[in-house]
Design a protein around this motif. Structure first.
Motif, PDB file in Angstrom:
ATOM      1  N   LEU A  11       0.844  -1.154  -0.119  1.00 49.66           N
ATOM      2  CA  LEU A  11       0.039  -0.208   0.093  1.00 49.66           C
ATOM      3  C   LEU A  11       0.756   1.369   0.160  1.00 49.66           C
ATOM      4  O   LEU A  11       0.377   2.172  -0.631  1.00 49.66           O
ATOM      5  N   ASP A  12       1.977   1.399   0.591  1.00 50.05           N
ATOM      6  CA  ASP A  12       3.000   2.540   0.724  1.00 50.05           C
ATOM      7  C   ASP A  12       3.576   2.653  -0.715  1.00 50.05           C
ATOM      8  O   ASP A  12       3.622   3.785  -1.259  1.00 50.05           O
ATOM      9  N   GLU A  13       3.681   1.560  -1.487  1.00 47.05           N
ATOM     10  CA  GLU A  13       4.513   1.501  -2.668  1.00 47.05           C
ATOM     11  C   GLU A  13       3.388   2.060  -3.569  1.00 47.05           C
ATOM     12  O   GLU A  13       3.571   3.034  -4.433  1.00 47.05           O
ATOM     13  N   VAL A  14       2.187   1.641  -3.458  1.00 47.84           N
ATOM     14  CA  VAL A  14       1.007   2.046  -4.361  1.00 47.84           C
ATOM     15  C   VAL A  14       0.863   3.788  -4.073  1.00 47.84           C
ATOM     16  O   VAL A  14       0.764   4.381  -4.971  1.00 47.84           O
ATOM     17  N   LYS A  15       0.701   4.142  -2.809  1.00 46.42           N
ATOM     18  CA  LYS A  15       0.735   5.680  -2.454  1.00 46.42           C
ATOM     19  C   LYS A  15       1.926   6.368  -3.187  1.00 46.42           C
ATOM     20  O   LYS A  15       1.669   7.322  -3.811  1.00 46.42           O
ATOM     21  N   SER A  16       2.961   5.848  -3.180  1.00 45.63           N
ATOM     22  CA  SER A  16       4.306   6.697  -3.510  1.00 45.63           C
ATOM     23  C   SER A  16       4.241   6.759  -4.918  1.00 45.63           C
ATOM     24  O   SER A  16       4.331   7.864  -5.619  1.00 45.63           O
ATOM     25  N   LEU A  17       3.434   5.723  -5.664  1.00 51.09           N
ATOM     26  CA  LEU A  17       3.755   5.676  -7.229  1.00 51.09           C
ATOM     27  C   LEU A  17       2.615   6.712  -7.543  1.00 51.09           C
ATOM     28  O   LEU A  17       2.888   7.364  -8.644  1.00 51.09           O
ATOM     29  N   GLY A  18       1.512   6.562  -6.859  1.00 53.47           N
ATOM     30  CA  GLY A  18       0.302   7.549  -7.407  1.00 53.47           C
ATOM     31  C   GLY A  18       0.784   9.169  -6.936  1.00 53.47           C
ATOM     32  O   GLY A  18       0.446   9.631  -7.914  1.00 53.47           O
ATOM     33  N   GLU A  19       1.580   9.290  -6.048  1.00 49.46           N
ATOM     34  CA  GLU A  19       2.211  10.636  -5.696  1.00 49.46           C
ATOM     35  C   GLU A  19       2.775  10.986  -6.957  1.00 49.46           C
ATOM     36  O   GLU A  19       2.981  12.056  -7.523  1.00 49.46           O
ATOM     37  N   ILE A  20       3.849  10.076  -7.302  1.00 46.73           N
ATOM     38  CA  ILE A  20       4.642  10.562  -8.486  1.00 46.73           C
ATOM     39  C   ILE A  20       4.105  10.879  -9.746  1.00 46.73           C
ATOM     40  O   ILE A  20       4.371  11.740 -10.387  1.00 46.73           O
ATOM     41  N   ILE A  21       3.098   9.797  -9.963  1.00 47.52           N
ATOM     42  CA  ILE A  21       2.281  10.079 -11.232  1.00 47.52           C
ATOM     43  C   ILE A  21       1.562  11.315 -11.181  1.00 47.52           C
ATOM     44  O   ILE A  21       1.499  12.221 -12.106  1.00 47.52           O
ATOM     45  N   THR A  22       1.035  11.687  -9.895  1.00 47.03           N
ATOM     46  CA  THR A  22       0.126  12.847  -9.959  1.00 47.03           C
ATOM     47  C   THR A  22       1.155  14.147 -10.260  1.00 47.03           C
ATOM     48  O   THR A  22       0.834  15.124 -10.945  1.00 47.03           O
ATOM     49  N   ARG A  23       2.308  14.283  -9.429  1.00 47.85           N
ATOM     50  CA  ARG A  23       3.178  15.273  -9.795  1.00 47.85           C
ATOM     51  C   ARG A  23       3.603  15.529 -11.239  1.00 47.85           C
ATOM     52  O   ARG A  23       3.658  16.660 -11.600  1.00 47.85           O
ATOM     53  N   CYS A  24       3.909  14.390 -11.936  1.00 53.52           N
ATOM     54  CA  CYS A  24       4.370  14.271 -13.256  1.00 53.52           C
ATOM     55  C   CYS A  24       3.277  14.893 -14.212  1.00 53.52           C
ATOM     56  O   CYS A  24       3.388  15.956 -15.019  1.00 53.52           O
ATOM     57  N   ILE A  25       2.040  14.532 -13.776  1.00 50.49           N
ATOM     58  CA  ILE A  25       0.894  15.026 -14.568  1.00 50.49           C
ATOM     59  C   ILE A  25       0.647  16.491 -14.580  1.00 50.49           C
ATOM     60  O   ILE A  25       0.620  17.329 -15.370  1.00 50.49           O
ATOM     61  N   GLU A  26       0.803  16.754 -13.253  1.00 52.84           N
ATOM     62  CA  GLU A  26       0.464  18.371 -12.775  1.00 52.84           C
ATOM     63  C   GLU A  26       1.638  19.277 -13.599  1.00 52.84           C
ATOM     64  O   GLU A  26       1.263  20.469 -13.782  1.00 52.84           O
ATOM     65  N   LYS A  27       2.703  18.755 -13.615  1.00 49.43           N
ATOM     66  CA  LYS A  27       3.977  19.342 -14.339  1.00 49.43           C
ATOM     67  C   LYS A  27       3.846  19.205 -15.588  1.00 49.43           C
ATOM     68  O   LYS A  27       4.828  19.994 -16.577  1.00 49.43           O
ATOM     69  N   GLY A  28       2.941  18.365 -16.332  1.00 47.76           N
ATOM     70  CA  GLY A  28       3.080  18.130 -17.769  1.00 47.76           C
ATOM     71  C   GLY A  28       4.444  17.496 -18.375  1.00 47.76           C
ATOM     72  O   GLY A  28       4.901  17.526 -19.409  1.00 47.76           O
ATOM     73  N   GLU A  29       5.031  16.565 -17.366  1.00 45.16           N
ATOM     74  CA  GLU A  29       6.208  15.867 -17.534  1.00 45.16           C
ATOM     75  C   GLU A  29       5.920  14.550 -18.087  1.00 45.16           C
ATOM     76  O   GLU A  29       6.702  13.515 -17.662  1.00 45.16           O
ATOM     77  N   MET A  30       4.980  14.002 -18.747  1.00 44.71           N
ATOM     78  CA  MET A  30       4.733  12.784 -19.010  1.00 44.71           C
ATOM     79  C   MET A  30       5.304  12.469 -20.428  1.00 44.71           C
ATOM     80  O   MET A  30       5.177  13.416 -21.380  1.00 44.71           O
ATOM     81  N   ASP A  31       5.722  11.295 -20.559  1.00 47.30           N
ATOM     82  CA  ASP A  31       6.058  11.006 -21.962  1.00 47.30           C
ATOM     83  C   ASP A  31       5.990   9.425 -21.845  1.00 47.30           C
ATOM     84  O   ASP A  31       5.678   8.932 -20.865  1.00 47.30           O
ATOM     85  N   ASN A  32       6.103   8.687 -23.118  1.00 45.84           N
ATOM     86  CA  ASN A  32       6.100   7.129 -23.358  1.00 45.84           C
ATOM     87  C   ASN A  32       6.805   6.521 -22.335  1.00 45.84           C
ATOM     88  O   ASN A  32       6.523   5.336 -21.798  1.00 45.84           O
ATOM     89  N   LYS A  33       8.045   6.865 -22.152  1.00 49.45           N
ATOM     90  CA  LYS A  33       9.106   6.183 -21.216  1.00 49.45           C
ATOM     91  C   LYS A  33       8.505   6.277 -19.879  1.00 49.45           C
ATOM     92  O   LYS A  33       8.481   5.122 -19.125  1.00 49.45           O
ATOM     93  N   LEU A  34       8.132   7.444 -19.237  1.00 47.67           N
ATOM     94  CA  LEU A  34       7.338   7.418 -17.883  1.00 47.67           C
ATOM     95  C   LEU A  34       6.107   6.471 -17.944  1.00 47.67           C
ATOM     96  O   LEU A  34       6.055   5.980 -16.726  1.00 47.67           O
ATOM     97  N   VAL A  35       5.242   6.390 -18.972  1.00 54.64           N
ATOM     98  CA  VAL A  35       4.179   5.778 -18.933  1.00 54.64           C
ATOM     99  C   VAL A  35       4.591   4.238 -18.738  1.00 54.64           C
ATOM    100  O   VAL A  35       3.886   3.244 -18.187  1.00 54.64           O
TER     101      VAL A  35
END
Length: 72
Positions: A11-35
Protein backbone atom coordinates in the motif's frame (compact mmCIF):
# COMPACT_ATOMS: atom_id res chain seq x y z
CA UNK A 1 7.61 -11.19 7.06
CA UNK A 2 3.99 -11.20 8.12
CA UNK A 3 1.22 -10.84 5.57
CA UNK A 4 -0.03 -7.74 7.35
CA UNK A 5 3.35 -6.06 7.02
CA UNK A 6 3.53 -7.07 3.34
CA UNK A 7 0.11 -5.55 2.70
CA UNK A 8 1.13 -2.25 4.28
CA UNK A 9 4.39 -2.17 2.31
CA UNK A 10 2.48 -2.72 -0.93
CA UNK A 11 0.00 0.00 0.00
CA UNK A 12 2.89 2.38 0.70
CA UNK A 13 4.39 1.58 -2.71
CA UNK A 14 1.02 2.21 -4.39
CA UNK A 15 0.65 5.53 -2.59
CA UNK A 16 4.18 6.57 -3.55
CA UNK A 17 3.67 5.65 -7.20
CA UNK A 18 0.38 7.52 -7.22
CA UNK A 19 2.04 10.64 -5.82
CA UNK A 20 4.82 10.48 -8.41
CA UNK A 21 2.33 10.10 -11.25
CA UNK A 22 0.20 12.97 -9.93
CA UNK A 23 3.21 15.30 -9.70
CA UNK A 24 4.34 14.47 -13.24
CA UNK A 25 0.84 15.01 -14.62
CA UNK A 26 0.55 18.37 -12.84
CA UNK A 27 3.93 19.48 -14.22
CA UNK A 28 3.12 18.19 -17.71
CA UNK A 29 6.17 15.92 -17.64
CA UNK A 30 4.63 12.81 -19.12
CA UNK A 31 6.13 10.86 -21.98
CA UNK A 32 5.98 7.30 -23.28
CA UNK A 33 8.99 6.19 -21.23
CA UNK A 34 7.41 7.39 -17.99
CA UNK A 35 4.12 5.69 -18.81
CA UNK A 36 5.96 2.46 -19.62
CA UNK A 37 7.83 2.64 -16.31
CA UNK A 38 4.62 3.28 -14.38
CA UNK A 39 2.95 0.38 -16.14
CA UNK A 40 5.86 -1.89 -15.26
CA UNK A 41 5.82 -0.73 -11.62
CA UNK A 42 2.08 -1.35 -11.47
CA UNK A 43 2.52 -4.87 -12.84
CA UNK A 44 5.15 -5.57 -10.21
CA UNK A 45 2.77 -4.41 -7.48
CA UNK A 46 0.00 -6.60 -8.86
CA UNK A 47 2.42 -9.53 -8.82
CA UNK A 48 3.25 -8.87 -5.17
CA UNK A 49 -0.44 -8.75 -4.32
CA UNK A 50 -1.01 -12.01 -6.20
CA UNK A 51 1.76 -13.77 -4.26
CA UNK A 52 0.38 -12.45 -0.99
CA UNK A 53 -3.14 -13.67 -1.86
CA UNK A 54 -1.72 -17.12 -2.67
CA UNK A 55 0.05 -17.24 0.70
CA UNK A 56 -3.12 -16.23 2.53
CA UNK A 57 -5.17 -18.83 0.62
CA UNK A 58 -2.63 -21.55 1.51
CA UNK A 59 -2.82 -20.61 5.18
CA UNK A 60 -6.61 -20.62 5.08
CA UNK A 61 -6.55 -24.08 3.52
CA UNK A 62 -4.26 -25.30 6.28
CA UNK A 63 -6.54 -23.79 8.91
CA UNK A 64 -9.58 -25.46 7.33
CA UNK A 65 -7.76 -28.80 7.39
CA UNK A 66 -6.90 -28.32 11.07
CA UNK A 67 -10.49 -27.46 11.91
CA UNK A 68 -11.74 -30.55 10.07
CA UNK A 69 -9.25 -32.75 11.98
CA UNK A 70 -10.44 -31.34 15.29
CA UNK A 71 -14.08 -32.05 14.43
CA UNK A 72 -13.39 -35.77 14.17
Amino acid sequence: MSEEKQVFEILDEVKSLGEIITRCIEKGEMDNKLVANWTFDTLQLVGKIGKLVEEVEERLDLLEEEVEKKKF
